[in-house]
Design an enzyme around this catalytic site. Structure first.
Site: not given
Length: 182
Positions: A57-58
């Protein structure tokens, strides 16, 4: 040891990132989530997924990278808990609510351990920042309240009492403290 490899991989992937409302190194969050699951006696695969749960996600890391480094089982756990950032906040949260209703128990365990850690940190930071804290989020108080209360509503679905870890009630209590019923 696979858990140490996952911790090191996540630490490197999140290097330089900090938590949303503080200057605390981001990796402290996945470490706390993994520790909570390890204390509950979770499988090594689930603990590894906890360390890795935010890397796709990051960071530039992909699910294929996770699969290559850690195998299918861990990659599937991470994928089940990874939000699609191309979707709106509401769409992403609806997907998580759907997942919590229908996911295998290991995915539920990971989601709730993650949400609990986030909420406990938010609760601490609220003491410092007050209402201004909500400006740091993509969604304000009412939407966060809806989301967390929805998670509580559905997190027990499909679980026998013997399968419910103690931190589920800890999350439920935290939601009641942060988002009290009026």
């Amino acid at each position: 040891m696979l858990k140490e490899k996952a911790k090191n991989f996540a630490t490197k992937a999140h290097q330089g990132q900090t938590r949303k409302n503080s200057d605390e190194a981001y990796i402290t969050h996945p470490i706390r989530v993994a520790q909570r699951l390890e204390l509950e006696g979770s499988s090594d695969s689930l603990v590894c997924a906890a360390y890795l749960h935010d890397v796709v996600e990051d960071t530039p890391v992909t699910i294929d990278d996770i699969q290559h480094e850690f195998g299918n089982e861990i990659a599937q756990l991470v994928a089940a808990h990874t939000e699609d950032k191309s979707k709106t906040w509401k769409e992403r949260k609806q997907h998580t609510i759907y997942s919590i209703q229908n996911a295998p128990k290991e995915v539920k365990y990971l989601i709730i351990a993650d949400k609990l850690d986030n909420l406990l940190e938010l609760e601490k930071e609220y003491q410092i920042l007050g209402e201004a804290i909500w400006a740091n989020f993509n969604a304000g108080y009412e939407q966060q309240k809806w989301y967390n209360q929805s998670i509580v509503k559905y997190m027990y679905a499909g679980l026998d009492k013997s399968e419910v870890p103690g931190y589920f009630s800890e999350y439920e209590n935290a939601v009641e403290r942060v988002f009290p019923q009026k």
